[in-house]
Design a protein around this motif. Structure first.
Motif, PDB file in Angstrom:
ATOM      1  N   PHE A   1      21.574  15.563 -67.065  1.00  0.00           N
ATOM      2  CA  PHE A   1      21.568  16.912 -67.629  1.00  0.00           C
ATOM      3  C   PHE A   1      22.996  17.371 -67.881  1.00  0.00           C
ATOM      4  CE2 PHE A   1      17.324  18.468 -65.539  1.00  0.00           C
ATOM      5  CZ  PHE A   1      16.671  17.360 -66.068  1.00  0.00           C
ATOM      6  N   THR A   2      23.180  18.160 -68.935  1.00  0.00           N
ATOM      7  CA  THR A   2      24.479  18.726 -69.240  1.00  0.00           C
ATOM      8  C   THR A   2      24.318  20.208 -69.535  1.00  0.00           C
ATOM      9  OG1 THR A   2      25.238  16.632 -70.194  1.00  0.00           O
ATOM     10  CG2 THR A   2      26.499  18.613 -70.732  1.00  0.00           C
ATOM     11  N   ILE A   3      25.051  21.033 -68.813  1.00  0.00           N
ATOM     12  CA  ILE A   3      25.043  22.463 -69.055  1.00  0.00           C
ATOM     13  C   ILE A   3      26.237  22.822 -69.913  1.00  0.00           C
ATOM     14  CG2 ILE A   3      26.332  23.016 -66.937  1.00  0.00           C
ATOM     15  CD1 ILE A   3      24.587  25.558 -66.680  1.00  0.00           C
ATOM     16  N   SER A   4      26.028  23.754 -70.837  1.00  0.00           N
ATOM     17  CA  SER A   4      27.118  24.215 -71.701  1.00  0.00           C
ATOM     18  C   SER A   4      26.866  25.678 -72.048  1.00  0.00           C
ATOM     19  CB  SER A   4      27.191  23.370 -72.978  1.00  0.00           C
ATOM     20  OG  SER A   4      25.987  23.499 -73.738  1.00  0.00           O
ATOM     21  N   ARG A   5      27.893  26.328 -72.572  1.00  0.00           N
ATOM     22  CA  ARG A   5      27.747  27.724 -72.967  1.00  0.00           C
ATOM     23  C   ARG A   5      28.533  27.996 -74.225  1.00  0.00           C
ATOM     24  NH1 ARG A   5      29.459  31.224 -68.120  1.00  0.00           N
ATOM     25  NH2 ARG A   5      29.090  32.962 -69.558  1.00  0.00           N
ATOM     26  N   ASP A   6      28.091  29.018 -74.942  1.00  0.00           N
ATOM     27  CA  ASP A   6      28.795  29.490 -76.135  1.00  0.00           C
ATOM     28  C   ASP A   6      28.982  30.993 -75.960  1.00  0.00           C
ATOM     29  OD1 ASP A   6      29.603  30.412 -78.627  1.00  0.00           O
ATOM     30  OD2 ASP A   6      28.373  28.969 -79.710  1.00  0.00           O
ATOM     31  N   ASN A   7      30.167  31.399 -75.562  1.00  0.00           N
ATOM     32  CA  ASN A   7      30.413  32.811 -75.288  1.00  0.00           C
ATOM     33  C   ASN A   7      30.391  33.669 -76.556  1.00  0.00           C
ATOM     34  OD1 ASN A   7      30.557  32.372 -72.545  1.00  0.00           O
ATOM     35  ND2 ASN A   7      32.801  32.304 -72.481  1.00  0.00           N
ATOM     36  N   ALA A   8      30.627  33.060 -77.700  1.00  0.00           N
ATOM     37  CA  ALA A   8      30.552  33.803 -78.957  1.00  0.00           C
ATOM     38  C   ALA A   8      29.111  34.157 -79.310  1.00  0.00           C
ATOM     39  CB  ALA A   8      31.176  32.996 -80.080  1.00  0.00           C
ATOM     40  N   LYS A   9      28.181  33.305 -78.860  1.00  0.00           N
ATOM     41  CA  LYS A   9      26.769  33.524 -79.170  1.00  0.00           C
ATOM     42  C   LYS A   9      25.965  34.021 -77.971  1.00  0.00           C
ATOM     43  CE  LYS A   9      26.611  30.026 -82.808  1.00  0.00           C
ATOM     44  NZ  LYS A   9      25.953  28.757 -83.279  1.00  0.00           N
ATOM     45  N   ASN A  10      26.639  34.168 -76.831  1.00  0.00           N
ATOM     46  CA  ASN A  10      25.973  34.606 -75.602  1.00  0.00           C
ATOM     47  C   ASN A  10      24.789  33.710 -75.233  1.00  0.00           C
ATOM     48  OD1 ASN A  10      27.799  36.677 -75.551  1.00  0.00           O
ATOM     49  ND2 ASN A  10      26.316  38.331 -75.738  1.00  0.00           N
ATOM     50  N   THR A  11      25.027  32.430 -75.288  1.00  0.00           N
ATOM     51  CA  THR A  11      23.974  31.480 -74.947  1.00  0.00           C
ATOM     52  C   THR A  11      24.466  30.451 -73.933  1.00  0.00           C
ATOM     53  OG1 THR A  11      24.537  30.068 -76.815  1.00  0.00           O
ATOM     54  CG2 THR A  11      22.787  31.682 -77.164  1.00  0.00           C
TER      55      THR A  11
END
Length: 121
Positions: free
Chosen positions: A68-78
């Motif tokens: 599993f890999t967790i990631s985030r996109d702070n520009a899209k709030n996801t």
């Protein structure tokens, strides 16, 4: 108000993959650790993965490391959870949560409604 909405769950075969997403709103997303937990029928909720505010630090439960890999996109709030090499024991409802760090449920104060992941053998 704080809202976390998961999507992307479904049915997969063993060895397959799924990508979960969580859309956040109602708070300053980039200020918080975000985590994924799961709960299988008859079992307690367990920690899966977490990511710090910038995305530069991640933490995984031993049973998902390398899969599993967790990631985030702070520009899209996801926040996302890419899952590969799925196993039947990964079957559970998956929840995203907002927190300040850690791997205990008590470290997180808001939760989504969950998305079902079912892995067939």
């Amino acid at each position: 108000q704080v809202q976390l909405v998961e999507s992307g769950g479904g049915l997969a075969q063993a060895g397959g993959s799924l990508r979960l997403s969580c859309a956040a709103s109602g708070f300053t997303f980039s200020s918080y650790v975000m985590g994924w937990f799961r709960q299988a029928p008859g079992k307690e909720r367990e920690f899966v993965a977490a990511i710090n505010w910038s995305g530069g630090i991640t933490h995984y439960a031993n049973f998902v490391k390398g899969r599993f890999t967790i990631s985030r996109d702070n520009a899209k709030n996801t926040v996302n959870l890419q899952m590969i090499s799925l196993k039947p024991e990964d079957t559970a409802v998956y929840y995203c949560a907002r927190g300040r760090g850690g791997s205990a449920s008590g470290d997180y104060d808001y939760w989504g409604q969950g998305t079902q992941v079912t892995v067939s053998s």
